[in-house]
Design an enzyme around this catalytic site. Structure first.
Site, mmCIF file in Angstrom:
data_model
loop_
_atom_site.group_PDB
_atom_site.id
_atom_site.type_symbol
_atom_site.label_atom_id
_atom_site.label_comp_id
_atom_site.label_asym_id
_atom_site.label_seq_id
_atom_site.Cartn_x
_atom_site.Cartn_y
_atom_site.Cartn_z
ATOM 1 N N ASP A 1 -1.735 -5.049 -20.331
ATOM 2 C CA ASP A 1 -1.453 -5.704 -21.559
ATOM 3 C C ASP A 1 -2.507 -5.351 -22.439
ATOM 4 O O ASP A 1 -2.456 -5.008 -23.797
ATOM 5 C CB ASP A 1 -1.075 -7.035 -21.445
ATOM 6 N N ALA B 1 0.703 -1.299 -0.022
ATOM 7 C CA ALA B 1 -0.017 0.036 0.125
ATOM 8 C C ALA B 1 0.911 1.222 0.026
ATOM 9 O O ALA B 1 0.120 2.438 -0.313
ATOM 10 C CB ALA B 1 -0.974 0.021 1.071
ATOM 11 N N HIS C 1 1.268 -12.819 -17.824
ATOM 12 C CA HIS C 1 1.715 -11.447 -17.915
ATOM 13 C C HIS C 1 3.081 -11.170 -17.859
ATOM 14 O O HIS C 1 3.719 -11.329 -16.895
ATOM 15 C CB HIS C 1 1.104 -10.800 -16.772
ATOM 16 N N GLY D 1 3.590 1.490 -1.943
ATOM 17 C CA GLY D 1 4.289 1.632 -2.951
ATOM 18 C C GLY D 1 3.868 2.463 -4.202
ATOM 19 O O GLY D 1 2.864 3.121 -3.989
HETATM 20 P P1 NAX Z 1 6.933 -0.632 -5.351
HETATM 21 O O1 NAX Z 1 8.390 -1.410 -4.899
HETATM 22 O O2 NAX Z 1 6.811 0.800 -5.611
HETATM 23 O O3 NAX Z 1 5.936 -1.231 -4.220
HETATM 24 C C1 NAX Z 1 5.636 -2.318 -3.647
HETATM 25 C C2 NAX Z 1 5.385 -2.314 -2.241
HETATM 26 O O4 NAX Z 1 5.048 -3.404 -1.566
HETATM 27 C C3 NAX Z 1 6.476 -1.703 -1.351
HETATM 28 O O5 NAX Z 1 5.870 -0.690 -0.599
HETATM 29 C C4 NAX Z 1 6.924 -2.857 -0.359
HETATM 30 O O6 NAX Z 1 7.329 -2.687 0.849
HETATM 31 C C5 NAX Z 1 5.591 -3.703 -0.586
HETATM 32 N N1 NAX Z 1 5.786 -5.104 -0.265
HETATM 33 C C6 NAX Z 1 6.706 -5.817 -0.586
HETATM 34 N N2 NAX Z 1 6.415 -7.158 -0.025
HETATM 35 C C7 NAX Z 1 5.173 -7.204 0.723
HETATM 36 C C8 NAX Z 1 4.499 -8.121 1.329
HETATM 37 N N3 NAX Z 1 4.932 -9.279 1.588
HETATM 38 N N4 NAX Z 1 3.373 -7.720 2.033
HETATM 39 C C9 NAX Z 1 2.858 -6.318 1.912
HETATM 40 N N5 NAX Z 1 3.508 -5.390 1.135
HETATM 41 C C10 NAX Z 1 4.705 -5.794 0.529
HETATM 42 O O7 NAX Z 1 6.238 -1.326 -6.635
HETATM 43 P P2 NAX Z 1 5.173 -0.919 -7.668
HETATM 44 O O8 NAX Z 1 5.800 -0.008 -8.589
HETATM 45 O O9 NAX Z 1 3.944 -0.301 -6.715
HETATM 46 O O10 NAX Z 1 4.796 -2.476 -8.146
HETATM 47 C C11 NAX Z 1 3.946 -3.358 -7.482
HETATM 48 C C12 NAX Z 1 4.001 -4.709 -7.886
HETATM 49 O O11 NAX Z 1 3.096 -4.661 -9.301
HETATM 50 C C13 NAX Z 1 5.416 -5.244 -8.606
HETATM 51 O O12 NAX Z 1 5.732 -6.663 -8.437
HETATM 52 C C14 NAX Z 1 5.317 -4.768 -10.012
HETATM 53 O O13 NAX Z 1 6.192 -5.808 -10.574
HETATM 54 C C15 NAX Z 1 3.935 -5.291 -10.370
HETATM 55 N N6 NAX Z 1 3.305 -4.890 -11.643
HETATM 56 C C16 NAX Z 1 2.378 -5.543 -12.192
HETATM 57 C C17 NAX Z 1 1.680 -5.076 -13.183
HETATM 58 C C18 NAX Z 1 0.808 -6.083 -14.094
HETATM 59 O O14 NAX Z 1 0.561 -5.572 -15.382
HETATM 60 N N7 NAX Z 1 0.487 -7.091 -13.461
HETATM 61 C C19 NAX Z 1 1.966 -3.788 -13.790
HETATM 62 C C20 NAX Z 1 2.621 -2.715 -12.813
HETATM 63 C C21 NAX Z 1 3.649 -3.412 -11.902
HETATM 64 O O15 NAX Z 1 4.942 -3.170 -12.546
#
Ligand code: NAX
Length: 328
Positions: free
Chosen positions: A161, A12, A189, A14
Site C-alpha cells: 500500500d 511456498a 491492509h 503460491g
Molecule cells: P496463492 O493462492 O497463489 O498461494 C497461496 C498458497 O498458500 C497456496 O499454494 C496454498 O496451498 C498455500 N496455503 C494455504 N494455506 C496454507 C497453510 N495453512 N499453510 C501453508 N500453506 C498454505 O495466493 P497468493 O497470490 O500467493 O497470495 C498469498 C496471500 O497473500 C493471500 O492471502 C493474499 O490475499 C495475500 N496478499 C497480501 C498482500 C498484502 O499486501 N498484505 C498483497 C498480495 C496478496 O494478495
C-alpha cells in the site's frame, strides 16, 4: 557473517512466493553476503506438495551461490524449527459464497497453529511478516498464540500500500519516487487504510502544497490506492504477485538493515500510539535501525478528515478481532 540463516516461507507454492523465493535466494532481502536456508511450508495435499517440489527444482536450477539448503514441509512445527525469519504468505482465500466470518475463522485456525509452532520451535529472535490476508488480524492471532516470543517481532505487510501510494504521488508530480519522504499509511491492509500525505515532502517542500489539489487527493488518489488490488485482478486475471513480493523484500530488508531515518509503513502491534488500543496490529509510519523498528510519534491529528479515517480503519480491525477472539 557466513553462517546461513533459516528463512521459513509459507504458501511456498503460491504465486506471491513464486515471485519472492528467487529474490530471497539471490540475496536481495538479507544482502549478497548472507547465505540462506529455505524452509518451505505448503498444505499437505499432493497437489500442493508436488507444486512445491517443482519450485524447489527450479530454485536448484538457478545454482544460487547463497542458497545453502532447502526443505519442503507440511507441518509448521517442523518448518519453523530454528527459523530467524518467518514469512507467512499462505492463507485461506475467500471461496465462492464464503461469509466474512467464515473466512476469518478459517484463518484464525491457520494462524493460531502457526503462532503456536513459532512459539515452540523458532529462534527467540524470529522476525515474522504476515502477508496472507486478512494480514493485520492474522498477525495479531499469531502474536497472541506465541506468548513466549517478543510481541514486537510480529508484523503485517502494508508496504505494498505504501509503495502504491508513493508511485501515485510521484507520477502526479512527475518526479522520481525516491525523492518523496515521510509518507504514512495508517491502519488495516484493506480498502479502509489511510494513505496520508500531510507530512510528506519532496526536496524540502510539502507534497500536499506542491500538488495543491484536495479534490484529486480525496476523489482520485485515495480510491486509486484503496482499489489497486482489485484493478490488478481485473487487468491481469490474478492478484498482485510481483509487486507483493517486492513489498516483502522491502519490508524485511528495511527492518533488518535499517532505513537511515527514512519513514516506511509497517503493520505492527500498537503500544497505544495515537490512541490505538494496545496490541492491535496497525499500519504506522516507522523508521528502522539496528534490527528494530520505531513508530514515528508526535504527528498531529487535528483535522476531522484524518481523525475519521483513522477511526474507520480501527473500527474494522476491532470488528475482525471480535469475530475471532473466541477462537484463540
Ligand atoms: P496463492 O493462492 O497463489 O498461494 C497461496 C498458497 O498458500 C497456496 O499454494 C496454498 O496451498 C498455500 N496455503 C494455504 N494455506 C496454507 C497453510 N495453512 N499453510 C501453508 N500453506 C498454505 O495466493 P497468493 O497470490 O500467493 O497470495 C498469498 C496471500 O497473500 C493471500 O492471502 C493474499 O490475499 C495475500 N496478499 C497480501 C498482500 C498484502 O499486501 N498484505 C498483497 C498480495 C496478496 O494478495
Amino acid at each position: 557473517s557466513t553462517k546461513p540463516v533459516r528463512i521459513a516461507v509459507t504458501g511456498a507454492a503460491g504465486q506471491v512466493s513464486y515471485a519472492l523465493l528467487y529474490r530471497i535466494a539471490s540475496g536481495e532481502m538479507l544482502g549478497k553476503d548472507q547465505p540462506v536456508i529455505l524452509q518451505l511450508l505448503e498444505l499437505p495435499n499432493e497437489k500442493a506438495q508436488a507444486a512445491l517440489k517443482g519450485v524447489m527444482m527450479e530454485l536448484e536450477d538457478c545454482a544460487f551461490p547463497l542458497l545453502y539448503g532447502m526443505e519442503a514441509h507440511s507441518d509448521p512445527a517442523v518448518a519453523f524449527k530454528d527459523t530467524e525469519y518467518a514469512l507467512l504468505v499462505g492463507s485461506r482465500p475467500r471461496g465462492p459464497g464464503m461469509e466474512r466470518t467464515e473466512l476469518l475463522a478459517a484463518n484464525a485456525q491457520i494462524f493460531t497453529a502457526q503462532g503456536k509452532a513459532l512459539d515452540a520451535v523458532a529462534s527467540r529472535n524470529v522476525k515474522v511478516l504476515v502477508v496472507g490476508n486478512p494480514a493485520n488480524t492474522n498477525a495479531w492471532i499469531a502474536m497472541q498464540s506465541a506468548p513466549s516470543l517478543p510481541r514486537e517481532n510480529f508484523t503485517a505487510m502494508l508496504r505494498l500500500d505504501h509503495n502504491r501510494a508513493l508511485s501515485q504521488l510521484a507520477a502526479r508530480m512527475g518526479k522520481p519516487v525516491s525523492l518523496i519522504k515521510c509518507l504514512a499509511v495508517w491502519g488495516n491492509h484493506s480498502s479502509t487504510m489511510y494513505p496520508d500525505y500531510r507530512f510528506a515532502s519532496m526536496e524540502g517542500e510539502s507534497v500536499k502544497d506542491i500538488i495543491n489539489d484536495d479534490a484529486w487527493y480525496k476523489d482520485v488518489f485515495l480510491p486509486t490506492v484503496a482499489k489497486r488490488g482489485a484493478a490488478i485482478i481485473e487487468a491481469r486475471g490474478q492478484s498482485s504477485a510481483g509487486s507483493a513480493a517486492t513489498a516483502v523484500i522491502d519490508h524485511m530488508r528495511d527492518w533488518v538493515m535499517g532505513t537511515q531515518g527514512r519513514w516506511v509503513t509497517m503493520g505492527v502491534p500498537s503500544n497505544g500510539e495515537y490512541d490505538i488500543p494496545k496490541n492491535v496490529v496497525f499500519g504506522y509510519p516507522v523508521t528502522c535501525s539496528g534490527g528494530k523498528y520505531t513508530i514515528v510519534e508526535g504527528l498531529k491529528f487535528d483535522d476531522e478528515f484524518s481523525q475519521d479515517r483513522i477511526e474507520r480503519t480501527l473500527a474494522e480491525l476491532i470488528s475482525e478481532q471480535d469475530a475471532v477472539k473466541h477462537l484463540l
